[in-house]
Design a protein around this motif. Structure first.
Motif, PDB file in Angstrom:
ATOM      1  N   MET A 140       1.046  -1.646  -0.116  1.00  0.00           N
ATOM      2  CA  MET A 140       0.243  -0.039  -0.163  1.00  0.00           C
ATOM      3  C   MET A 140       0.640   1.369   0.167  1.00  0.00           C
ATOM      4  O   MET A 140       2.648   1.258   0.754  1.00  0.00           O
ATOM      5  N   HIS A 141       0.337   2.486  -0.739  1.00  0.00           N
ATOM      6  CA  HIS A 141       0.934   3.654  -0.887  1.00  0.00           C
ATOM      7  C   HIS A 141       0.764   4.704  -0.618  1.00  0.00           C
ATOM      8  O   HIS A 141      -1.015   4.655  -0.913  1.00  0.00           O
ATOM      9  N   GLY A 142       0.807   5.602   0.360  1.00  0.00           N
ATOM     10  CA  GLY A 142      -0.369   7.012   0.884  1.00  0.00           C
ATOM     11  C   GLY A 142       0.982   8.277   0.479  1.00  0.00           C
ATOM     12  O   GLY A 142       1.331   7.925   1.367  1.00  0.00           O
ATOM     13  N   GLU A 143       0.322   9.150   0.408  1.00  0.00           N
ATOM     14  CA  GLU A 143       0.973  10.101   0.222  1.00  0.00           C
ATOM     15  C   GLU A 143       0.113  11.678   0.937  1.00  0.00           C
ATOM     16  O   GLU A 143      -1.035  11.009   0.578  1.00  0.00           O
ATOM     17  N   TYR A 144       0.323  12.247   1.361  1.00  0.00           N
ATOM     18  CA  TYR A 144       0.060  13.700   2.222  1.00  0.00           C
ATOM     19  C   TYR A 144       0.429  14.905   2.130  1.00  0.00           C
ATOM     20  O   TYR A 144       1.528  14.698   2.464  1.00  0.00           O
ATOM     21  N   LYS A 145       0.365  15.784   1.124  1.00  0.00           N
ATOM     22  CA  LYS A 145       1.579  17.123   1.484  1.00  0.00           C
ATOM     23  C   LYS A 145       0.493  18.127   2.350  1.00  0.00           C
ATOM     24  O   LYS A 145      -0.560  18.655   2.290  1.00  0.00           O
ATOM     25  N   THR A 146       1.762  18.023   3.336  1.00  0.00           N
ATOM     26  CA  THR A 146       1.325  19.171   4.457  1.00  0.00           C
ATOM     27  C   THR A 146       0.774  20.457   3.964  1.00  0.00           C
ATOM     28  O   THR A 146       1.168  20.767   2.728  1.00  0.00           O
ATOM     29  N   LEU A 199      -0.932  -2.042  13.199  1.00  0.00           N
ATOM     30  CA  LEU A 199      -1.796  -1.726  13.107  1.00  0.00           C
ATOM     31  C   LEU A 199      -2.694  -2.235  12.688  1.00  0.00           C
ATOM     32  O   LEU A 199      -2.912  -2.630  12.040  1.00  0.00           O
ATOM     33  N   ALA A 200      -3.738  -2.271  13.833  1.00  0.00           N
ATOM     34  CA  ALA A 200      -4.881  -3.213  13.108  1.00  0.00           C
ATOM     35  C   ALA A 200      -6.144  -1.869  12.326  1.00  0.00           C
ATOM     36  O   ALA A 200      -5.745  -0.827  12.241  1.00  0.00           O
ATOM     37  N   VAL A 201      -5.967  -2.896  10.276  1.00  0.00           N
ATOM     38  CA  VAL A 201      -6.722  -1.413  10.065  1.00  0.00           C
ATOM     39  C   VAL A 201      -8.276  -1.205  10.289  1.00  0.00           C
ATOM     40  O   VAL A 201      -8.781  -0.451   9.809  1.00  0.00           O
ATOM     41  N   SER A 202      -8.840  -1.976  11.134  1.00  0.00           N
ATOM     42  CA  SER A 202     -10.057  -2.183  10.516  1.00  0.00           C
ATOM     43  C   SER A 202     -10.346  -0.795  12.137  1.00  0.00           C
ATOM     44  O   SER A 202     -11.768  -1.028  12.377  1.00  0.00           O
ATOM     45  N   GLU A 203      -9.398  -1.151  12.927  1.00  0.00           N
ATOM     46  CA  GLU A 203      -9.832  -0.087  14.109  1.00  0.00           C
ATOM     47  C   GLU A 203      -9.152   0.769  14.526  1.00  0.00           C
ATOM     48  O   GLU A 203      -9.099   1.506  15.210  1.00  0.00           O
ATOM     49  N   VAL A 204      -8.945   1.544  13.912  1.00  0.00           N
ATOM     50  CA  VAL A 204      -8.097   2.717  13.417  1.00  0.00           C
ATOM     51  C   VAL A 204      -8.474   4.296  12.624  1.00  0.00           C
ATOM     52  O   VAL A 204      -8.833   3.536  11.707  1.00  0.00           O
ATOM     53  N   GLY A 205      -8.809   5.490  13.522  1.00  0.00           N
ATOM     54  CA  GLY A 205      -9.218   6.118  12.201  1.00  0.00           C
ATOM     55  C   GLY A 205      -8.182   7.078  12.622  1.00  0.00           C
ATOM     56  O   GLY A 205      -6.523   6.743  13.036  1.00  0.00           O
ATOM     57  N   GLU A 206      -8.140   9.004  11.652  1.00  0.00           N
ATOM     58  CA  GLU A 206      -6.939   9.800  11.822  1.00  0.00           C
ATOM     59  C   GLU A 206      -6.176   9.884  13.252  1.00  0.00           C
ATOM     60  O   GLU A 206      -5.379   9.770  13.927  1.00  0.00           O
ATOM     61  N   GLU A 207      -7.538  10.221  14.253  1.00  0.00           N
ATOM     62  CA  GLU A 207      -6.923  10.810  15.513  1.00  0.00           C
ATOM     63  C   GLU A 207      -6.327   9.307  16.633  1.00  0.00           C
ATOM     64  O   GLU A 207      -5.599   9.861  16.759  1.00  0.00           O
ATOM     65  N   VAL A 249      -1.708   7.370   5.543  1.00  0.00           N
ATOM     66  CA  VAL A 249      -1.737   6.434   6.189  1.00  0.00           C
ATOM     67  C   VAL A 249      -2.768   5.890   5.515  1.00  0.00           C
ATOM     68  O   VAL A 249      -3.230   4.677   4.785  1.00  0.00           O
ATOM     69  N   ARG A 250      -4.390   6.892   6.412  1.00  0.00           N
ATOM     70  CA  ARG A 250      -5.466   6.409   5.728  1.00  0.00           C
ATOM     71  C   ARG A 250      -5.601   6.363   4.086  1.00  0.00           C
ATOM     72  O   ARG A 250      -6.058   6.122   3.707  1.00  0.00           O
ATOM     73  N   ARG A 251      -4.968   7.766   3.554  1.00  0.00           N
ATOM     74  CA  ARG A 251      -5.387   7.745   2.084  1.00  0.00           C
ATOM     75  C   ARG A 251      -4.372   6.307   1.598  1.00  0.00           C
ATOM     76  O   ARG A 251      -4.339   5.867   0.175  1.00  0.00           O
ATOM     77  N   ALA A 252      -3.090   5.579   1.789  1.00  0.00           N
ATOM     78  CA  ALA A 252      -2.764   4.495   1.496  1.00  0.00           C
ATOM     79  C   ALA A 252      -4.274   3.261   1.570  1.00  0.00           C
ATOM     80  O   ALA A 252      -3.673   2.095   0.829  1.00  0.00           O
ATOM     81  N   LEU A 253      -4.864   3.059   2.144  1.00  0.00           N
ATOM     82  CA  LEU A 253      -5.739   1.973   2.737  1.00  0.00           C
ATOM     83  C   LEU A 253      -7.562   2.784   1.431  1.00  0.00           C
ATOM     84  O   LEU A 253      -7.125   3.088   1.572  1.00  0.00           O
ATOM     85  N   PRO A 254      -7.806   1.380   1.218  1.00  0.00           N
ATOM     86  CA  PRO A 254      -9.039   1.161   0.199  1.00  0.00           C
ATOM     87  C   PRO A 254      -9.893   1.554   1.351  1.00  0.00           C
ATOM     88  O   PRO A 254     -10.670   1.456   2.151  1.00  0.00           O
TER      89      PRO A 254
END
Length: 92
Positions: free
Chosen positions: A1-7, A51-59, A87-92
């Motif tokens: 998986m690959h995620g990017e974020y530009k601040t 980290l479990a994918v199903s259990e996390v939000g950005e906060e 991380v969240r952007r990398a996940l479907p």
């Protein structure tokens, strides 16, 4: 998986990982930001590893990163929230 974020300040945060049995594995965090001390990058990746994918939000992700860093770490051009968003952007 690959995620990017530009601040908002223009720094890029990139997170790459695999998902194995619903958990993040082989996490790598890169980008054009600055971090003092540089070794703290290992702590950020370690906070995300398993980290479990199903259990996390950005906060929750940002708080986990913040807790792993401790005192004396300076994140320049990015934040725990920026890593969490990548991380969240990398996940479907």
């Amino acid at each position: 998986m690959h995620g990017e974020y530009k601040t908002p300040g223009g720094k890029l945060v990139v997170v790459d990982f695999d998902v194995v049995d619903g958990r993040l594995r082989g996490v790598q965090v890169t980008g054009d930001f600055f971090l003092e001390p540089p070794e703290a990058l290992e702590r950020i990746a370690g906070a995300l590893e398993g980290l479990a994918v199903s259990e996390v939000g950005e906060e929750q992700i940002a708080e986990r990163i913040r807790a792993s860093l401790g005192e004396g770490v300076e994140m320049i051009g990015f934040s725990p929230e920026a890593v969490a968003r990548a991380v969240r952007r990398a996940l479907p």
